[in-house]
Enzyme design. Structure first.
Site, PDB file in Angstrom:
ATOM      1  CB  ALA A  94      -4.741   2.662  -7.412  1.00  0.00           C
ATOM      2  CB  ALA A  95      -7.085   5.545  -3.540  1.00  0.00           C
ATOM      3  N   GLY A 110      -1.786   9.188  -7.552  1.00  0.00           N
ATOM      4  CA  GLY A 110      -0.611   9.858  -8.113  1.00  0.00           C
ATOM      5  C   GLY A 110       0.150   8.931  -9.062  1.00  0.00           C
ATOM      6  CG  ASP A 154      -7.147   2.279  -2.272  1.00  0.00           C
ATOM      7  OD1 ASP A 154      -5.946   2.538  -2.415  1.00  0.00           O
ATOM      8  OD2 ASP A 154      -7.728   2.321  -1.157  1.00  0.00           O
ATOM      9  CB  CYS A 177       6.245   6.910   1.404  1.00  0.00           C
ATOM     10  SG  CYS A 177       4.579   6.744   1.974  1.00  0.00           S
TER      11      CYS A 177
HETATM   12  C1  SAM Z   1       0.386   4.393  -0.045  1.00  0.00           C
HETATM   13  S1  SAM Z   1      -1.277   4.459  -0.356  1.00  0.00           S
HETATM   14  C2  SAM Z   1      -1.360   4.370  -2.109  1.00  0.00           C
HETATM   15  C3  SAM Z   1      -0.967   5.640  -2.785  1.00  0.00           C
HETATM   16  C4  SAM Z   1      -1.202   5.610  -4.293  1.00  0.00           C
HETATM   17  N1  SAM Z   1      -0.568   4.472  -4.913  1.00  0.00           N
HETATM   18  C5  SAM Z   1      -0.729   6.873  -4.960  1.00  0.00           C
HETATM   19  O1  SAM Z   1       0.348   6.892  -5.562  1.00  0.00           O
HETATM   20  O2  SAM Z   1      -1.463   7.874  -4.893  1.00  0.00           O
HETATM   21  C6  SAM Z   1      -1.832   2.872   0.115  1.00  0.00           C
HETATM   22  C7  SAM Z   1      -3.265   2.578  -0.252  1.00  0.00           C
HETATM   23  O3  SAM Z   1      -3.532   1.218   0.086  1.00  0.00           O
HETATM   24  C8  SAM Z   1      -4.901   1.105   0.369  1.00  0.00           C
HETATM   25  N2  SAM Z   1      -5.122  -0.175   1.043  1.00  0.00           N
HETATM   26  C9  SAM Z   1      -4.950  -0.490   2.346  1.00  0.00           C
HETATM   27  N3  SAM Z   1      -5.263  -1.777   2.565  1.00  0.00           N
HETATM   28  C10 SAM Z   1      -5.626  -2.291   1.371  1.00  0.00           C
HETATM   29  C11 SAM Z   1      -6.080  -3.577   0.935  1.00  0.00           C
HETATM   30  N4  SAM Z   1      -6.186  -4.586   1.786  1.00  0.00           N
HETATM   31  N5  SAM Z   1      -6.390  -3.736  -0.363  1.00  0.00           N
HETATM   32  C12 SAM Z   1      -6.276  -2.712  -1.241  1.00  0.00           C
HETATM   33  N6  SAM Z   1      -5.876  -1.471  -0.888  1.00  0.00           N
HETATM   34  C13 SAM Z   1      -5.549  -1.271   0.390  1.00  0.00           C
HETATM   35  C14 SAM Z   1      -5.187   2.353   1.198  1.00  0.00           C
HETATM   36  O4  SAM Z   1      -6.558   2.675   1.170  1.00  0.00           O
HETATM   37  C15 SAM Z   1      -4.308   3.400   0.508  1.00  0.00           C
HETATM   38  O5  SAM Z   1      -5.066   4.148  -0.398  1.00  0.00           O
END
Ligand code: SAM
Length: 356
Positions: A156-157, A160, A178, A282
């Site tokens: 989620a992080a 947005g 996250d 993305c």
């Molecule tokens: C594309 S970003 C998410 C953006 C977010 N959904 C937004 O709209 O702001 C992908 C996220 O996946 C997290 N991530 C990576 N590996 C992960 C895991 N094994 N479990 C959970 N989160 C993970 C990263 O820390 C990152 O924040």
């Protein structure tokens, strides 16, 4: 390095479309202002309208409604020519109500590259809008959260899309996860800048490896968003720091499709039978988009006996074709292509329904 790899892979994947996607990716992206329903609505609406920005979601829904009522009227009065009638009466795969309610996102019209000013806090310290790539709102709209839904946002992080989900006002419970501590901190800050305290208290925030979600939780969700880490194509061409294309991150990059597959499978396992899961990235990469979806569907069938159906989202093209440039040859899900006159995306999104 990123550009070299993109030229090699996307040149083959997109053929003659690649040069125009490439130059768009290298140019300034366009933003959208995700409207915050928890602010002074009248004041902020006025500010955005004074800028000549338009809520593209509202506009698209109205355009479709107008077309439909024209078609209905035409059919009644029998005054339309046969050709026009075919065009206007074209059956829709899904009604407009198949998108999440209450989400508003302002953009400047096609070809207008104006920038939004940063939102200013109101007297309660709440910000009126959140700037993001407007295509990021599409997966949340297509997730179609319904009143009373239990919702999980697995990656989620910084939040947005979490903010967009919360604008619907529909979630009975929202679990937000996250793996990254620093990004979870950012998410906390964002939620506090946009939402009233009572609402933040209802959001359950965890910092877990999403791949193990089911081992750690037993709730079954109505809706799950799996917005995975990816090569983040636009960002990777702009920023060297922390880039996934850095020499030392080659192995991590190679393993991305596997991580994405594991996260998507975990998201589907977290959904209840009948529940819906949105996979989004993305990147333009087929390996990280359609192939991951296909892999997850197959793995769930073979290893868990779970059948998953990929939803047809082509009605999104019809709804939002005047704002975004959709890739016409996407086999599963939808892909927004960067385009100089509508420089949003890339954004891939694909909805899956868990059947059993
Ligand atoms: C594309 S970003 C998410 C953006 C977010 N959904 C937004 O709209 O702001 C992908 C996220 O996946 C997290 N991530 C990576 N590996 C992960 C895991 N094994 N479990 C959970 N989160 C993970 C990263 O820390 C990152 O924040």
């Amino acid at each position: 390095m990123a550009l070299q790899i993109f030229d090699m892979n996307y040149g083959t994947q997109f053929g003659s479309l690649w040069p125009s996607i490439r130059i768009s990716l290298l140019s300034e992206q366009k933003y959208g202002a995700l409207f915050n329903n928890f602010c002074d609505v009248k004041l902020v609406t006025q500010q955005l309208e004074d800028l000549n920005a338009i809520d593209f979601i509202w506009e698209a829904q109205n355009a479709v409604k107008d077309l439909d009522s024209m078609a209905e009227q035409g059919a009644r009065e029998q005054v339309l020519s046969p050709e026009t009638q075919t065009e206007l009466c074209e059956p829709r795969d899904q009604p407009v109500s198949f998108i999440s309610p209450n989400i508003k996102c302002y953009t400047f019209p096609r070809g207008d590259i104006s920038l939004f000013p940063q939102a200013k806090p109101d007297i309660l310290g709440i910000l009126g809008y959140y700037l993001l790539n407007a295509a990021s709102v599409l997966p949340v709209l297509a997730l179609n959260v319904q009143p009373g839904d239990l919702v999980l946002d697995l990656c989620a992080a910084p939040g947005g899309k979490t903010l967009a989900i919360l604008q619907t006002g529909c979630c009975r419970e929202l679990a937000v996860n996250d793996i990254s501590a620093s990004r979870i901190d950012r998410l906390h800050r964002i939620l506090h800048s946009y939402l009233p305290e009572q609402l933040i208290n209802k959001v359950k925030i965890t910092r877990k490896d999403g791949r193990n979600w089911r081992d750690l939780n037993d709730t079954c969700y109505d809706r799950v968003l799996v917005d995975v880490p990816c090569t983040n194509d636009r960002q990777s061409l702009k920023e060297e720091e922390n880039s996934i294309f850095k020499y030392g991150r080659k192995e991590e990059r190679k393993m991305l499709p596997m991580l994405q597959l594991q996260l998507l499978v975990a998201g589907i396992l977290a959904a209840k039978p009948g529940g819906e899961v949105m996979y989004s990235t993305c990147t333009l990469s087929q390996l990280q988009n359609e192939y991951v979806v296909e892999g997850a569907v197959e793995l769930l069938k073979v290893e868990h006996g779970i059948t998953v159906q990929v939803a047809d989202l082509s009605y999104f093209r019809r709804l939002f074709q005047s704002t975004f440039s959709f890739y016409q040859d996407c086999r599963l899900g939808e892909l927004i292509l960067p385009n100089l006159s509508a420089n949003f995306g890339p954004m891939y999104f694909c909805k899956l329904q868990r059947l059993n």
